[in-house]
Design an enzyme around this catalytic site. Structure first.
Site, PDB file in Angstrom:
ATOM      1  N   SER A 132       5.543   9.465  10.961  1.00  0.00           N
ATOM      2  CA  SER A 132       4.879  10.597  10.318  1.00  0.00           C
ATOM      3  C   SER A 132       4.062  11.323  11.378  1.00  0.00           C
ATOM      4  CB  SER A 132       3.945  10.081   9.210  1.00  0.00           C
ATOM      5  OG  SER A 132       3.019  11.056   8.786  1.00  0.00           O
ATOM      6  N   TYR A 145      -2.119   5.537   3.845  1.00  0.00           N
ATOM      7  CA  TYR A 145      -0.815   6.025   4.277  1.00  0.00           C
ATOM      8  C   TYR A 145      -0.807   6.172   5.807  1.00  0.00           C
ATOM      9  CZ  TYR A 145       3.213   9.048   5.033  1.00  0.00           C
ATOM     10  OH  TYR A 145       4.392   9.573   5.496  1.00  0.00           O
TER      11      TYR A 145
END
Length: 249
Positions: A132, A145
């Site tokens: 990410s 996350y």
């Protein structure tokens, strides 16, 4: 390169980036196995589906064993399965924490660990992990996350070093904000717990991108395909941004 006769496994390839990558590889001639908890729609016939929950080691063992029994090899793995959460630490429940760790970290770890013996025996293989932009930078309302994606980056680097002698490449694709069902669910959750309109959240997401918009799954799939391919013969341990310029700010 020739894509024909290549065998690829993608976890979480029923929707989003996984689906876009599955479709691209199949169109190029690769036989793709989709390991997911959700079966694709009846009219979505590209690739082979095997029910698999990446939180369960036995599911992954059984899936890989079945593929090897049928194909005798696995050339590529895209460990894509994951979930997202917009939440501060105080807004993150114990269940949220467990789900994020079990899918994003443990699911990725289990998938890679189980495929490595097969690739070692072949003396070749290409693995891509789903990172990410938060593998590189922090964002608000994203503590857990971001933690899982930071872990994925380190797993990429260390595994690449350990398995380079076996001709196994391990890289990490690090997308920015991408228009997927995963994002839709995260936006809904964020809007609900913060009492704001979803439309405003999407406007904010577009506004902070140097490219002026969030990305499309097909744009990430194209980069993943390169990372998996034989053309990518000298990259391993790399964390590859595909984020419209977000992390270069």
């Amino acid at each position: 390169m020739s894509w024909k006769e290549k065998i690829a496994v993608i976890t979480g390839a029923t929707t989003g980036i996984g689906k876009a990558t599955r479709e691209l590889l199949v169109d190029r001639g690769v036989k793709v196995y989709n390991l997911d908890t959700t079966k694709p729609a009846d009219d979505d016939t590209r690739g082979e589906f095997i029910p698999c929950d990446v939180r369960k080691v036995q599911d992954i063992k059984d899936a890989f064993s079945a593929i090897i029994a049928r194909e005798t090899k696995i050339d590529m793995l895209f460990a894509n399965a994951g979930i997202h959460l917009f939440a501060t630490m105080e807004q993150t429940s114990d269940e949220d924490l467990d789900n994020l760790i079990n899918i994003n970290i443990k699911g990725t770890f289990y998938s890679v660990r189980e495929i490595l013996p097969y690739m070692k025996a072949q003396k070749r293989g290409s693995i891509v992990l789903m990172g990410s932009d938060q593998t590189f930078v922090g964002k608000g309302s994203s503590s857990v996350y971001g933690m899982t994606k930071g872990a994925t980056g380190q797993l990429t680097k260390s595994t690449a070093i350990d398995y380079a002698p076996y001709n196994i490449r391990v890289n990490c694709i690090c997308p920015g904000t991408i228009d997927t069902p995963l994002l839709d669910r995260a936006v809904t959750h964020f809007a609900t717990i913060n009492g704001v309109e979803e439309a405003g959240v999407y406007e904010s997401l577009n506004a902070v991108q140097p490219w002026g918009r969030i990305g499309k799954p097909q744009e990430i799939a194209a980069v993943v395909a390169f990372l998996l391919s034989d053309e990518n013969s000298f990259m391993t341990g790399s964390l590859v941004s595909a984020d419209g310029g977000y992390v270069c700010q």
